[in-house]
Design a protein around this motif. Structure first.
Motif, short mmCIF file in Angstrom:
data_model
loop_
_atom_site.label_atom_id
_atom_site.label_comp_id
_atom_site.label_asym_id
_atom_site.label_seq_id
_atom_site.Cartn_x
_atom_site.Cartn_y
_atom_site.Cartn_z
N ASP A 101 0.83 -1.20 0.00
CA ASP A 101 0.00 0.00 0.00
C ASP A 101 0.87 1.25 0.00
OD1 ASP A 101 0.92 0.40 2.58
OD2 ASP A 101 -0.98 -0.10 3.56
N ALA A 102 0.22 2.40 0.20
CA ALA A 102 0.91 3.68 0.13
C ALA A 102 2.03 3.78 1.16
CB ALA A 102 -0.09 4.82 0.32
N HIS A 103 1.84 3.17 2.32
CA HIS A 103 2.86 3.27 3.36
C HIS A 103 4.17 2.64 2.90
CE1 HIS A 103 -0.75 3.80 5.99
NE2 HIS A 103 0.02 4.73 6.47
N ASP A 104 4.10 1.55 2.15
CA ASP A 104 5.33 0.92 1.67
C ASP A 104 6.11 1.86 0.78
OD1 ASP A 104 5.11 -1.72 2.86
OD2 ASP A 104 3.44 -2.06 1.50
N TYR A 105 5.42 2.57 -0.09
CA TYR A 105 6.10 3.54 -0.96
C TYR A 105 6.64 4.71 -0.16
CZ TYR A 105 4.79 1.43 -5.42
OH TYR A 105 4.70 0.59 -6.49
N LYS A 106 5.81 5.29 0.70
CA LYS A 106 6.24 6.45 1.48
C LYS A 106 7.45 6.11 2.35
CE LYS A 106 3.14 8.52 3.84
NZ LYS A 106 2.05 8.50 4.82
N PHE A 107 7.36 4.98 3.04
CA PHE A 107 8.43 4.60 3.96
C PHE A 107 9.73 4.31 3.23
CE2 PHE A 107 10.72 1.23 6.32
CZ PHE A 107 11.00 1.94 7.48
N SER A 108 9.66 3.48 2.21
CA SER A 108 10.89 3.11 1.51
C SER A 108 11.52 4.32 0.84
CB SER A 108 10.61 2.02 0.49
OG SER A 108 9.69 2.45 -0.50
#
Length: 505
Positions: free
Chosen positions: A459-466
């Motif tokens: 989800d979006a968190h994976d993109y934001k975090f990485s």
């Protein structure tokens, strides 16, 4: 976000055709012309999109989810550029997804646009469309959720109330300070038409950092919108800035300007504390002992104590970089203590505030970004206890594991551990530290992490975090960056997919 298409399922569908997922045949992605690095590269000098972007925005808004990707693919085959799609995606998001009741949740469809763009830039030419097409589908999920809630759409500007251009900035600042949504909306619309990006975002950097509501999403939206506008062109700024101002004015209860709320206290105190920092503060010397001292305060001290420590160290001639080293590693330490949504946002918020610190040309704004980031890290730290058990791990006390493999084989071993279970993730942390301390290639480790985000992100968190972690690694001093990157494996994607820690999102 409910029913969003996972990254893994999207990649599988793209490879095998997506009919089984109800998305039609995604094999068409393989027929699109590749996006070169030059196409995706940030180059404001040549990014002048035509006012004809509206038809593409309307296409994204009105096409059913199960047909959108094929429809956009058809436009791309007909010559629609990467930047046009990126711009239309952002504009569709800000016009159709309300950043309320919190600047998060469904609004991640907007927040993730810049992260998808960064992922696209880091991908091979042939794969650069995948993050953007995934984000298009993610938008349709958010749009549907918004329609179920309030069916909000950004209204037109009240042209009769636009202030004169010469008064727009002062009126905008006054409206934001008074939490006046109507006045801020017309003032920022005029600013978008009459002022430049640097002038406008100097104000937004401060307002994005002034309160702790929405666990850092306000600062994240400021940074991400600024960066995306640099790519797609300032002539798209007005709806984006109107959405941004509306998001930053989100609050609960009575007007925050007229009450003393915990979310606002650090900012009010830091406005005065910043004045106590000596002139020439940016010319200090790197000091690893000072970083260690700052890290202890962020780990154990109060919010006020952390901000006081920043001022004390700067006035003793410590370089701000040494303080940032501690702030970054303190946010990484929270991942070790409790890998979940709170610690994730400690990392992504630090990334956003550090971006504002670097992008700002105002000395006082830079002081405030550093002070507020120190304050926010302690507030994230205290927020962990409301999410369950909190460990006592220390980022500066990680013991490197014995690692038999070297080079690419070592990275394969490390990322095989990531995603299996919580204990294996901790093994991966110690192995990554060993790999880096033994002279392993940090860039190779980052490239591997990017690939797994691309293939396994949900989800979006994976993109934001990485995106945050892999960007900030190079902004940390060599002595401190390895432990930071190693700690990030608590939430980065690996060869297998294990997400128990994030079930609480």
């Amino acid at each position: 976000m409910t029913h969003s298409l996972s990254r893994r399922r999207f990649v599988q569908a793209a490879a095998a055709g997506g009919a089984v997922l109800g998305l039609g045949d995604l094999a068409f992605l393989n027929t699109l012309r590749p996006v070169s690095a030059e196409d995706a590269k940030l180059d404001p000098g040549i990014v002048k999109l035509d006012s004809g972007i509206e038809p593409l925005v309307r296409l994204i808004e009105t096409t059913p989810r199960n047909r959108l990707l094929e429809e956009v693919g058809t436009r791309v085959r007909g010559g629609t550029s990467y930047r046009d799609v990126l711009a239309a995606l952002l504009l569709a998001g800000v016009r159709n997804v309300e950043p309320r009741p919190s600047v998060g949740f469904k609004f991640h469809a907007v927040l993730v646009v810049n992260s998808a763009h960064l992922a696209s830039m880091s991908s091979p030419d042939s794969d650069r469309w995948l993050p953007i097409f995934w984000a298009l589908d993610y938008f349709k999920s958010a749009q549907a959720q918004d329609e179920r809630e309030r069916n909000w759409t950004m209204p037109t500007v009240d042209e009769s109330k636009l202030p004169p251009a010469r008064k727009a900035k002062a009126m905008f600042v006054e409206a934001m300070e008074n939490w006046d949504e109507a006045a801020a909306d017309v003032a920022v619309a005029q600013l978008a038409r009459s002022a430049g990006a640097n002038e406008v975002y100097e104000s937004f950097f401060r307002f994005g950092a002034r309160d702790f509501r929405s666990i850092g999403h306000k600062a994240i939206f400021v940074a991400n919108s600024c960066r995306t506008l640099q790519c797609i062109g300032w002539h798209h700024a007005e709806p984006v800035l109107r959405s941004l101002a509306y998001a930053l004015l989100m609050h609960e209860g009575d007007n925050p300007a007229k009450r003393d709320d915990a979310a606002d206290r650090p900012w009010r105190r830091n406005l005065e504390l910043a004045k106590k920092i000596n002139d020439g503060w940016r010319g200090g010397k790197l000091d690893s002992d000072a970083s260690r001292d700052m890290l202890v305060t962020l780990r154990e001290g109060t919010t006020d104590a952390a901000c006081d420590k920043v001022v004390d160290l700067l006035n003793k001639g410590v370089a701000p970089q040494s303080i940032w080293d501690a702030v970054f590693d303190a946010s990484g330490e929270l991942l070790l203590r409790q890998a979940g949504i709170v610690s994730l946002h400690a990392v992504t918020t630090t990334n956003a505030l550090h971006y504002a610190y670097r992008a700002s040309g105002d000395d006082m704004t830079r002081r405030l970004m550093l002070l507020q980031n120190a304050a926010f890290v302690t507030m994230f730290r205290d927020g962990l206890s409301r999410r369950g058990n909190v460990g006592d791990a220390r980022v500066d006390a990680i013991e490197p594991a014995k690692l038999e493999s070297r080079g690419e084989a070592a990275l394969e071993e490390i990322f095989a551990d990531v995603g299996r279970d919580r204990n294996k993730r901790r093994d991966a942390v110690t192995k990554m530290l060993a790999y880096l301390k033994a002279g392993g290639d940090g860039k190779a480790a980052i490239d591997a992490a990017r690939r797994f985000t691309f293939l396994k992100g949900n989800d979006a968190h994976d993109y934001k975090f990485s995106s945050a972690v892999l960007e900030d690694y190079r902004h940390i001093s060599p002595q401190w960056r390895d432990a930071y990157l190693a700690s990030s494996l608590m939430l980065l994607n690996g060869a297998l997919q294990y997400s128990e820690e994030l079930d609480r999102r």
